[in-house]
Design a protein around this motif. Structure first.
Motif, PDB file in Angstrom:
ATOM      1  N   THR A 252       2.531  15.383  70.212  1.00 60.09           N
ATOM      2  CA  THR A 252       2.778  14.052  69.643  1.00 60.09           C
ATOM      3  C   THR A 252       4.207  13.607  69.964  1.00 60.09           C
ATOM      4  O   THR A 252       4.456  12.446  70.300  1.00 60.09           O
ATOM      5  N   GLN A 253       5.132  14.527  69.854  1.00 60.04           N
ATOM      6  CA  GLN A 253       6.528  14.209  70.153  1.00 60.04           C
ATOM      7  C   GLN A 253       6.676  13.769  71.606  1.00 60.04           C
ATOM      8  O   GLN A 253       7.364  12.793  71.919  1.00 60.04           O
ATOM      9  N   ARG A 254       6.007  14.493  72.476  1.00 58.00           N
ATOM     10  CA  ARG A 254       6.060  14.190  73.904  1.00 58.00           C
ATOM     11  C   ARG A 254       5.490  12.785  74.173  1.00 58.00           C
ATOM     12  O   ARG A 254       6.037  11.996  74.937  1.00 58.00           O
ATOM     13  N   LEU A 255       4.374  12.489  73.507  1.00 58.28           N
ATOM     14  CA  LEU A 255       3.713  11.196  73.667  1.00 58.28           C
ATOM     15  C   LEU A 255       4.653  10.067  73.245  1.00 58.28           C
ATOM     16  O   LEU A 255       4.813   9.056  73.936  1.00 58.28           O
ATOM     17  N   LEU A 256       5.312  10.242  72.115  1.00 55.64           N
ATOM     18  CA  LEU A 256       6.219   9.211  71.605  1.00 55.64           C
ATOM     19  C   LEU A 256       7.449   9.048  72.495  1.00 55.64           C
ATOM     20  O   LEU A 256       7.919   7.931  72.724  1.00 55.64           O
ATOM     21  N   SER A 257       7.945  10.175  73.008  1.00 54.91           N
ATOM     22  CA  SER A 257       9.178  10.084  73.795  1.00 54.91           C
ATOM     23  C   SER A 257       8.938   9.436  75.150  1.00 54.91           C
ATOM     24  O   SER A 257       9.875   9.023  75.818  1.00 54.91           O
ATOM     25  N   ALA A 258       7.677   9.340  75.561  1.00 52.61           N
ATOM     26  CA  ALA A 258       7.372   8.768  76.878  1.00 52.61           C
ATOM     27  C   ALA A 258       7.193   7.251  76.831  1.00 52.61           C
ATOM     28  O   ALA A 258       7.011   6.621  77.862  1.00 52.61           O
ATOM     29  N   ILE A 259       7.250   6.662  75.646  1.00 52.22           N
ATOM     30  CA  ILE A 259       7.022   5.214  75.545  1.00 52.22           C
ATOM     31  C   ILE A 259       8.290   4.453  75.899  1.00 52.22           C
ATOM     32  O   ILE A 259       9.333   4.642  75.272  1.00 52.22           O
ATOM     33  N   PRO A 260       8.229   3.579  76.903  1.00 50.37           N
ATOM     34  CA  PRO A 260       9.416   2.804  77.257  1.00 50.37           C
ATOM     35  C   PRO A 260       9.870   1.908  76.100  1.00 50.37           C
ATOM     36  O   PRO A 260       9.045   1.338  75.390  1.00 50.37           O
ATOM     37  N   ARG A 261      11.150   1.827  75.891  1.00 51.20           N
ATOM     38  CA  ARG A 261      11.737   0.957  74.856  1.00 51.20           C
ATOM     39  C   ARG A 261      13.164   0.673  75.298  1.00 51.20           C
ATOM     40  O   ARG A 261      13.664   1.352  76.199  1.00 51.20           O
ATOM     41  N   PRO A 262      13.844  -0.294  74.679  1.00 46.90           N
ATOM     42  CA  PRO A 262      15.204  -0.595  75.135  1.00 46.90           C
ATOM     43  C   PRO A 262      16.082   0.652  75.104  1.00 46.90           C
ATOM     44  O   PRO A 262      16.086   1.398  74.127  1.00 46.90           O
ATOM     45  N   GLY A 263      16.795   0.883  76.184  1.00 47.65           N
ATOM     46  CA  GLY A 263      17.686   2.027  76.277  1.00 47.65           C
ATOM     47  C   GLY A 263      17.020   3.305  76.754  1.00 47.65           C
ATOM     48  O   GLY A 263      17.676   4.296  77.056  1.00 47.65           O
ATOM     49  N   TRP A 264      15.682   3.288  76.867  1.00 47.59           N
ATOM     50  CA  TRP A 264      14.926   4.476  77.304  1.00 47.59           C
ATOM     51  C   TRP A 264      15.118   4.714  78.806  1.00 47.59           C
ATOM     52  O   TRP A 264      15.242   3.776  79.579  1.00 47.59           O
ATOM     53  N   GLN A 265      15.168   5.973  79.202  1.00 50.74           N
ATOM     54  CA  GLN A 265      15.196   6.332  80.618  1.00 50.74           C
ATOM     55  C   GLN A 265      14.091   7.350  80.875  1.00 50.74           C
ATOM     56  O   GLN A 265      13.952   8.283  80.086  1.00 50.74           O
ATOM     57  N   PRO A 266      13.344   7.195  81.962  1.00 52.12           N
ATOM     58  CA  PRO A 266      12.322   8.216  82.235  1.00 52.12           C
ATOM     59  C   PRO A 266      12.990   9.535  82.631  1.00 52.12           C
ATOM     60  O   PRO A 266      13.970   9.547  83.362  1.00 52.12           O
ATOM     61  N   ARG A 267      12.446  10.626  82.090  1.00 52.25           N
ATOM     62  CA  ARG A 267      12.981  11.938  82.446  1.00 52.25           C
ATOM     63  C   ARG A 267      11.859  12.826  82.931  1.00 52.25           C
ATOM     64  O   ARG A 267      10.724  12.714  82.480  1.00 52.25           O
ATOM     65  N   ARG A 268      12.192  13.724  83.826  1.00 51.14           N
ATOM     66  CA  ARG A 268      11.201  14.705  84.270  1.00 51.14           C
ATOM     67  C   ARG A 268      11.180  15.833  83.282  1.00 51.14           C
ATOM     68  O   ARG A 268      12.189  16.437  82.988  1.00 51.14           O
TER      69      ARG A 268
ATOM     70  N   HIS B 216       3.756  -5.274  84.020  1.00 49.59           N
ATOM     71  CA  HIS B 216       3.630  -6.082  82.805  1.00 49.59           C
ATOM     72  C   HIS B 216       4.661  -5.656  81.769  1.00 49.59           C
ATOM     73  O   HIS B 216       4.901  -6.370  80.816  1.00 49.59           O
ATOM     74  N   ASP B 217       5.173  -4.434  81.927  1.00 50.26           N
ATOM     75  CA  ASP B 217       5.932  -3.798  80.861  1.00 50.26           C
ATOM     76  C   ASP B 217       7.426  -4.033  81.041  1.00 50.26           C
ATOM     77  O   ASP B 217       8.080  -3.395  81.865  1.00 50.26           O
ATOM     78  N   LEU B 218       7.961  -4.951  80.251  1.00 54.92           N
ATOM     79  CA  LEU B 218       9.370  -5.298  80.344  1.00 54.92           C
ATOM     80  C   LEU B 218      10.284  -4.101  80.116  1.00 54.92           C
ATOM     81  O   LEU B 218      11.284  -3.926  80.810  1.00 54.92           O
ATOM     82  N   ASP B 219       9.944  -3.271  79.147  1.00 54.41           N
ATOM     83  CA  ASP B 219      10.811  -2.130  78.839  1.00 54.41           C
ATOM     84  C   ASP B 219      10.787  -1.093  79.953  1.00 54.41           C
ATOM     85  O   ASP B 219      11.812  -0.493  80.270  1.00 54.41           O
ATOM     86  N   LEU B 220       9.622  -0.899  80.550  1.00 59.43           N
ATOM     87  CA  LEU B 220       9.522   0.045  81.664  1.00 59.43           C
ATOM     88  C   LEU B 220      10.353  -0.464  82.842  1.00 59.43           C
ATOM     89  O   LEU B 220      11.134   0.277  83.438  1.00 59.43           O
ATOM     90  N   ALA B 221      10.209  -1.748  83.159  1.00 54.39           N
ATOM     91  CA  ALA B 221      10.960  -2.321  84.267  1.00 54.39           C
ATOM     92  C   ALA B 221      12.464  -2.226  84.008  1.00 54.39           C
ATOM     93  O   ALA B 221      13.251  -1.872  84.890  1.00 54.39           O
ATOM     94  N   ALA B 222      12.863  -2.510  82.770  1.00 55.91           N
ATOM     95  CA  ALA B 222      14.292  -2.502  82.442  1.00 55.91           C
ATOM     96  C   ALA B 222      14.901  -1.119  82.670  1.00 55.91           C
ATOM     97  O   ALA B 222      16.062  -0.998  83.061  1.00 55.91           O
ATOM     98  N   ALA B 223      14.099  -0.075  82.452  1.00 61.72           N
ATOM     99  CA  ALA B 223      14.621   1.287  82.552  1.00 61.72           C
ATOM    100  C   ALA B 223      14.932   1.706  83.985  1.00 61.72           C
ATOM    101  O   ALA B 223      15.729   2.605  84.208  1.00 61.72           O
TER     102      ALA B 223
END
Ligand SMILES: Nc1ncnc2c1ncn2[C@@H]1O[C@H](COP(=O)(O)OP(=O)(O)OP(=O)(O)O)[C@@H](O)[C@H]1O
Ligand SMILES: Nc1ncnc2c1ncn2[C@@H]1O[C@H](COP(=O)(O)OP(=O)(O)OP(=O)(O)O)[C@@H](O)[C@H]1O
Ligand SMILES: [Mg+2]
Ligand SMILES: [Mg+2]
Lengths: 276, 335
Positions: A252-268, B216-223
């Motif tokens: 569940t933690q992993r699922l939540l951490s993968a959701i893009p949001r302001p300030g989020w960066q994708p990590r491997r 479609h995803d603004l937050d994904l694009a912003a990242a």
């Protein structure tokens, strides 16, 4: 606490599949799934693709027979397989299901009003005048305008079609509405309208939701409780707010951490891939 | 002031009409956009807004009978005027495309190896051994350790996430200057999406490749981008810095999109944009967003606003100055 509407105990579902060399194999789509949904409640099934959400939803809807475990609706066991027309009709009055694809689930030749009226004619004795009024009020309930009543699905947008599918499901006044990714295909501006409508609908009619979704933001808005599924099993369950604010399970933690949001960066997260 | 360097890609007053049942239908009204060398720009918008058609125009892959006005320049040269030979080279080595559904773009009866080596061996003339070595190294860097085995497999034997990594590797293998990624992760689970995006972002930066990222995803694009361009009904409504567009949006449509996203941390009645997204051919002479805008005035219905500079944004709204601060953005609040 209100009486449980739906109770699932230790539900298991396996499918027979063939592997690459054509050998019979057993695929476990769901295993040990238990939950309770109160009258008028709203329960989310969340998890990734293939985690077993639709399998559980279809079993509850009576479209699939569990390989093990029991499902009780209003205290009565739901057995899948062949049932009489009368039983099928009675069940339809209790549970309705709305799918992701609003295109496939509507008859292209029927107008919106005819499509909803058909359900009323099948399940109620009211006269034509009663049905007309009922259609109008159902369409209003799902946020459609009068002018939509005479249109055919082809002329409607995705959001409007999904509203028609929901109006049709509501026509029988079910106790439980199963929504399987029902807002997933909608554009965000339209999705927000349908989410607001669903929240309002449950508040005013007291219909319960079994809400299947992979989108945790949508789940937060629409449900009170949630089950997180992973590879056919429930890995976490509880009030939606608790599960999303304080996820206890690593998945569940992993699922939540993968959701893009302001300030989020994708990590491997993994050095290697484990799939396929 | 030093003169600005030539941008890598310039879309200049782009207008596209497609043929539908014999008649021309406007799908892009006016798209102007620049990408610098190594820069990443997000092209964000709802379904039907014209994102994919914009990408296909850049590749010159529009359906037959399409009419294009304005210009697409790559490294200062007009792409629309390239001859057959230059066009082939442009597609093979300058720009690489990554699609939403890799399965639909891979030949199911050819191996992953055939697919990966096709470009280097046939278009560029590398030896098969050299190309294989390069491909194996690249597959490793996109998170596929058992590369030699994968090269012998067929697309159906790989999961969606794995296949999209292969497509990213193929895109990088051509050493392009620009990647056009059209919803490359929309079909993937969110955790797989994160992996794939991390890999694409990392490899792109390391190699200094520019990217137009469509989603479609603004937050994904912003990242993963420097700037975001928000499209609506075949028009660029706003361009702004990716990192803080969620706070600084100037166009009512951008603000509306931001407010409509369901939060995972709060329950609220969502702010909606009335009506549905309209297509380019359905809009009147005024602002393309006029029919759904809460701030619409007579002028907005009569006169189409041009994309113009305001602060560090570009915005196509007559009332942008007046509306600053009135669009209900969560100034400092966390979502
Ligand atoms: N009729 C079937 N025959 C064989 N396997 C099936 C069948 N239906 C589902 N499965 C398998 O069962 C597993 C669970 O599938 P299910 O559709 O319940 O997942 P899901 O969580 O709804 O996924 P998605 O988010 O992709 O809809 C998957 O591995 C799926 O391939
Ligand atoms: N081959 C075609 N012929 C005619 N019209 C088309 C064609 N392809 C796209 N269109 C129309 O052009 C407009 C823009 O489509 P486009 O595919 O660029 O949208 P998009 O922003 O990529 O949407 P999505 O997010 O759904 O992929 C739409 O109105 C679409 O219906
Ligand atoms: Mg499903
Ligand atoms: Mg597209």
């Amino acid at each position: 606490m209100s009486a449980p509407l739906l109770h699932a105990a230790d539900v298991r579902k396996t499918f027979v599949v063939r592997d690459e060399s054509g050998r019979r194999d057993e695929l476990v789509a769901a295993d040990g799934v238990s939950f309770t949904l109160a009258t008028g409640g709203s329960l989310a099934l969340v998890g990734e693709s293939g985690s077993g959400k639709t399998t559980i939803a279809r079993i509850v809807a009576g479209l699939e027979t569990p390989s093990g475990g029991t499902v009780e609706l209003l205290g009565e066991a739901r057995t899948g397989g062949r049932v009489s027309r009368a039983v099928r009709k009675r069940r339809a009055r209790q549970v309705q299901m709305v799918f992701q694809d609003p295109y496939g689930s509507l008859d292209p030749r029927q107008t919106v009003a005819a499509c909803v009226e058909e359900v009323l004619r099948e399940h109620f004795d009211g006269d034509r005048c009663w049905r007309r009024e009922r259609v109008a009020s159902l369409l209003q309930q799902v946020g459609l305008e009068e002018r939509h009543a005479d249109q055919r699905p082809r002329r409607l947008s995705g959001g409007q079609r999904q509203r028609v599918a929901i109006a049709r499901a509501l026509a029988v006044e079910p106790r439980l509405l199963i929504l399987d990714e029902a807002v997933s295909a909608l554009d965000v501006s339209v999705q927000a309208q349908v989410i607001n409508m669903l929240v309002e609908l449950r508040r005013t009619t007291g219909v319960a939701f079994l809400f299947v979704s992979h989108d945790l933001g949508v789940v937060r808005q629409v449900t009170e409780d949630c089950l997180v599924m992973h590879r056919g099993r429930v890995v976490e369950a509880g009030p939606t707010a608790d599960v999303l604010d304080h996820p206890a399970d690593a998945y569940t933690q992993r699922l939540l951490s993968a959701i893009p949001r302001p300030g989020w960066q994708p990590r491997r997260r993994t050095a290697e891939v484990s799939d396929a | 002031m030093t003169p600005a360097p030539t941008p890598l890609l310039e879309l200049d007053g782009l207008r596209v009409d497609l043929r539908v049942d014999g008649a021309l239908r406007r799908v892009i009204h006016d798209v102007s956009l620049r990408l610098g060398v190594g820069e990443a720009v997000g092209l964000v918008g709802e379904s039907g807004s014209g994102k994919s058609i914009t990408a296909r125009t850049i590749m010159r892959l529009l359906p037959r009978g399409a009419e294009v006005a304005g210009d697409v320049r790559f490294g200062g040269r007009s792409v629309l005027e390239l001859g057959a030979r230059d066009l082939r080279r442009y597609r093979a080595t300058d720009v690489a495309m990554i699609y939403q559904d890799p399965r639909a773009h891979l030949n199911p009866v050819r191996t992953i190896g055939d697919f990966l080596l096709e470009g280097p061996v046939h278009a560029v003339g590398a030896s098969r051994a050299d190309a294989t070595e390069a491909a194996v190294a690249l597959l490793r860097s996109v998170g596929i350790p058992d590369a030699p085995r994968r090269l012998r497999q067929y697309p159906h034997q790989l999961s969606g996430g794995l296949l999209q990594r292969v497509v990213i590797a193929a895109a990088l293998l051509a050493e392009p200057q620009l990647i056009l990624a059209d919803e490359p992760t929309t079909a993937l689970d969110v955790t797989t999406q994160e992996e794939v995006m991390a890999i694409l972002d990392d490899q792109r930066r390391k190699r200094g490749v520019a990217m137009l990222f469509i989603t479609h995803d603004l937050d994904l694009a912003a990242a993963v981008t420097d700037r975001l361009a928000v499209m609506y009904a075949g028009t660029v409504a706003e361009v702004g810095p990716a990192a803080d567009l969620h706070r600084t949006a100037l166009h009512p449509y951008t603000a509306g999109l931001l407010a409509a996203r369901p939060s995972t941390t709060r329950v609220e009645r969502l702010t909606t944009i009335p009506g549905r997204p309209v297509s380019a051919f359905e809009v009147g002479p005024g602002c393309v967003f006029a029919s759904r805008c809460a701030h619409v005035e007579d002028r907005c219905r009569a006169e189409r606003p041009a994309l113009r500079a305001l602060e560090d944004h570009m915005v196509a709204c007559h009332r942008a100055e007046e509306l600053r601060g009135a669009l209900g953005l969560p100034a400092a609040a966390a979502r």
